[in-house]
Design an enzyme around this catalytic site. Sequence first.
Site, PDB file in Angstrom:
ATOM      1  N   GLY A  91       0.820  -1.212   0.000  1.00 45.71           N
ATOM      2  CA  GLY A  91       0.000   0.000   0.000  1.00 45.71           C
ATOM      3  C   GLY A  91       0.846   1.250   0.000  1.00 45.71           C
ATOM      4  O   GLY A  91       2.083   1.198  -0.031  1.00 45.71           O
ATOM      5  N   GLY A  93       0.469   5.800   1.042  1.00 49.67           N
ATOM      6  CA  GLY A  93      -0.343   6.885   1.596  1.00 49.67           C
ATOM      7  C   GLY A  93       0.345   8.196   1.303  1.00 49.67           C
ATOM      8  O   GLY A  93       1.368   8.226   0.601  1.00 49.67           O
ATOM      9  N   THR A  97       5.195   4.557   1.831  1.00 48.09           N
ATOM     10  CA  THR A  97       4.817   3.346   1.089  1.00 48.09           C
ATOM     11  C   THR A  97       4.980   2.181   2.069  1.00 48.09           C
ATOM     12  O   THR A  97       5.783   2.254   3.009  1.00 48.09           O
ATOM     13  CB  THR A  97       5.706   3.113  -0.157  1.00 48.09           C
ATOM     14  OG1 THR A  97       7.069   3.282   0.230  1.00 48.09           O
ATOM     15  CG2 THR A  97       5.349   4.064  -1.277  1.00 48.09           C
ATOM     16  N   LYS A 113       6.775   0.136   7.031  1.00 50.25           N
ATOM     17  CA  LYS A 113       6.134   1.380   6.576  1.00 50.25           C
ATOM     18  C   LYS A 113       7.257   2.401   6.427  1.00 50.25           C
ATOM     19  O   LYS A 113       7.838   2.844   7.419  1.00 50.25           O
ATOM     20  CB  LYS A 113       5.079   1.843   7.585  1.00 50.25           C
ATOM     21  CG  LYS A 113       4.419   3.153   7.169  1.00 50.25           C
ATOM     22  CD  LYS A 113       3.202   3.501   8.016  1.00 50.25           C
ATOM     23  CE  LYS A 113       2.643   4.855   7.583  1.00 50.25           C
ATOM     24  NZ  LYS A 113       1.448   5.244   8.312  1.00 50.25           N
ATOM     25  N   ASP A 213      -8.602  10.574  12.917  1.00 46.93           N
ATOM     26  CA  ASP A 213      -8.616  10.244  11.481  1.00 46.93           C
ATOM     27  C   ASP A 213      -9.301   8.898  11.255  1.00 46.93           C
ATOM     28  O   ASP A 213      -8.818   8.057  10.505  1.00 46.93           O
ATOM     29  CB  ASP A 213      -7.150  10.207  10.987  1.00 46.93           C
ATOM     30  CG  ASP A 213      -7.051  10.204   9.474  1.00 46.93           C
ATOM     31  OD1 ASP A 213      -8.062  10.485   8.807  1.00 46.93           O
ATOM     32  OD2 ASP A 213      -5.950   9.915   8.962  1.00 46.93           O
TER      33      ASP A 213
HETATM   34  N1  LIG Z   1       0.421  -3.335   8.961  1.00 50.48           N
HETATM   35  C1  LIG Z   1      -0.035  -3.327   7.687  1.00 50.48           C
HETATM   36  N2  LIG Z   1      -0.267  -4.472   7.026  1.00 50.48           N
HETATM   37  C2  LIG Z   1      -0.711  -4.472   5.748  1.00 50.48           C
HETATM   38  N3  LIG Z   1      -0.961  -3.371   5.040  1.00 50.48           N
HETATM   39  C3  LIG Z   1      -0.763  -2.199   5.635  1.00 50.48           C
HETATM   40  C4  LIG Z   1      -0.293  -2.104   6.988  1.00 50.48           C
HETATM   41  N4  LIG Z   1      -0.193  -0.804   7.307  1.00 50.48           N
HETATM   42  C5  LIG Z   1      -0.577  -0.126   6.219  1.00 50.48           C
HETATM   43  N5  LIG Z   1      -0.942  -0.946   5.209  1.00 50.48           N
HETATM   44  C6  LIG Z   1      -1.410  -0.561   3.855  1.00 50.48           C
HETATM   45  O1  LIG Z   1      -0.744   0.617   3.463  1.00 50.48           O
HETATM   46  C7  LIG Z   1      -1.676   1.680   3.262  1.00 50.48           C
HETATM   47  C8  LIG Z   1      -1.054   2.978   3.744  1.00 50.48           C
HETATM   48  O2  LIG Z   1      -0.813   2.897   5.138  1.00 50.48           O
HETATM   49  P1  LIG Z   1      -1.076   4.121   6.109  1.00 50.48           P
HETATM   50  O3  LIG Z   1      -2.504   4.545   5.999  1.00 50.48           O
HETATM   51  O4  LIG Z   1      -0.568   3.734   7.460  1.00 50.48           O
HETATM   52  O5  LIG Z   1      -0.114   5.186   5.394  1.00 50.48           O
HETATM   53  P2  LIG Z   1      -0.059   6.771   5.450  1.00 50.48           P
HETATM   54  O6  LIG Z   1       1.045   7.191   4.541  1.00 50.48           O
HETATM   55  O7  LIG Z   1       0.029   7.193   6.879  1.00 50.48           O
HETATM   56  O8  LIG Z   1      -1.459   7.147   4.840  1.00 50.48           O
HETATM   57  P3  LIG Z   1      -2.253   8.540   4.865  1.00 50.48           P
HETATM   58  O9  LIG Z   1      -2.423   8.905   3.419  1.00 50.48           O
HETATM   59  O10 LIG Z   1      -3.567   8.187   5.508  1.00 50.48           O
HETATM   60  O11 LIG Z   1      -1.421   9.501   5.664  1.00 50.48           O
HETATM   61  C9  LIG Z   1      -2.928   1.260   4.029  1.00 50.48           C
HETATM   62  O12 LIG Z   1      -4.082   1.813   3.464  1.00 50.48           O
HETATM   63  C10 LIG Z   1      -2.885  -0.240   3.876  1.00 50.48           C
HETATM   64  O13 LIG Z   1      -3.414  -0.596   2.617  1.00 50.48           O
END
Ligand SMILES: Nc1ncnc2c1ncn2[C@@H]1O[C@H](COP(=O)(O)OP(=O)(O)OP(=O)(O)O)[C@@H](O)[C@H]1O
Length: 427
Positions: A91, A93, A97, A113, A213
Amino acid sequence: MMARQICRSLWLSWRPHRLISKSAMDVRRLSMQPPTMHLRPRVFPTSGFEIIDPCQKVEEERLPFYKQDDYYPMRMGEVIKDRYQVVAKLGYGTGSTVWLSRDLSEQKYWVLKVHIHTLKENQEIKVYRHIAGASLGDHPGREYVRRFEDSFKLKGPCGEHDVLVMVPLGMSLRTLQEMQKDAVFQQDLVLRAMDQVLLGLEYLHEVDAIHTDLHADNLLVAITDDSVFAMVEENEVDTPSARKQAGDVTIYVSQYMLGGAGPLTISDLGQARIGRQHRGNAMPIPYRAPEVILNMPWGAAVDAWSVGLLAWDLLEKEGLFRIYDHDCQEENDAHHLAAMTAFLGPPPPEFLRSSAEAKKYWNDEEQWHGPVPLPSKPRLESLATRLAGKNRDMFLDFLQCVLRWRPKERLTCLQAYFHPWLRGEGS
Ligand SMILES: Nc1ncnc2c1ncn2[C@@H]1O[C@H](COP(=O)(O)OP(=O)(O)OP(=O)(O)O)[C@@H](O)[C@H]1O
């Protein structure tokens, strides 16, 4: 339990966008390596995948403020810290990534992450550390909040990236919802989801953290069948994911992971706040609580507001509130408050008196005089919903207990957990 039911019903009607083709035997062979051995990284294919047209935007590239240099240029098969081999993309965000990795020393899979390097302060790590420091390990809501195992810095070509090491989780509740008939869940699934979310939020509030959120994208279903991870890896080797070359950087298409039926996990604490009272902007626009829009001090009750909207969104096809004006925040706020007034009735006088901003929208007689007309929406209690009879009455009562103008009048998450609608007194 909830996820098991969802997955069972989904399993027949839905196939992951990339099929897992390696046999279970191969997967078993992989996981039967002796636990102490430091595995050699495997070689990932350099051909045999779909190459996406460079003109097409892929995944994180589609985000409004995307800058390629901010993200770490991960490569499939890369070994991070001499330990985590990246085996699939899961995924992305606005700030990261997310990758499935195989731990070469511990025979386990972890999610990495990888944050953009431009964050001045990593709020998510700060919040996780705060939560970890709170001695509430036996709280029943703890298992519904994502945790991290480790964090470290990763040097990229443009800066240092924070990396969170976490347990791999499955797909989001939003993705599951989109796969349901008419993209809405049955009530019994919503009740189970709300139970878990409320306990998770109650845990966060107990340790003085506010999520801010909460929505279905940030609720991930935990995986109970660990063999899925090896299958995802095998799948990436057998049928490498589609990708695009953007200069030196490869942008990959993510895989979904479906694997049994763990609890819902409240994820993405990147917007969470520590402490009881805050001021200033917060929350995604359609989920914004009135005190945030009106620039009042706000606290944990903003999450209770989001709980009401989440319950509505899981059961109903159209959201209660939306983004009304993409270009002008003030116009959007006016439409948003007008819609709230139509659904909930005018705010109580003492609520209006506590916000200077409120004068823009209501006069001294508490009558609406905002820059946009009040819509002719029915009041919340008379809205048609997909539910009927006692279930409908209780659902609307639940909404009225959490969607209240005055934060102090909203049920806390624990009180909401004990609302009769959630405790099965409907049908
Ligand atoms: N522990 C995990 N296991 C599997 N997939 C995950 C996990 N954590 C995150 N993801 C995938 O990655 C994507 C992005 O994660 P997350 O929402 O934590 O990122 P972000 O960059 O903080 O996003 P945002 O745009 O909300 O700020 C999630 O929507 C999910 O699909």
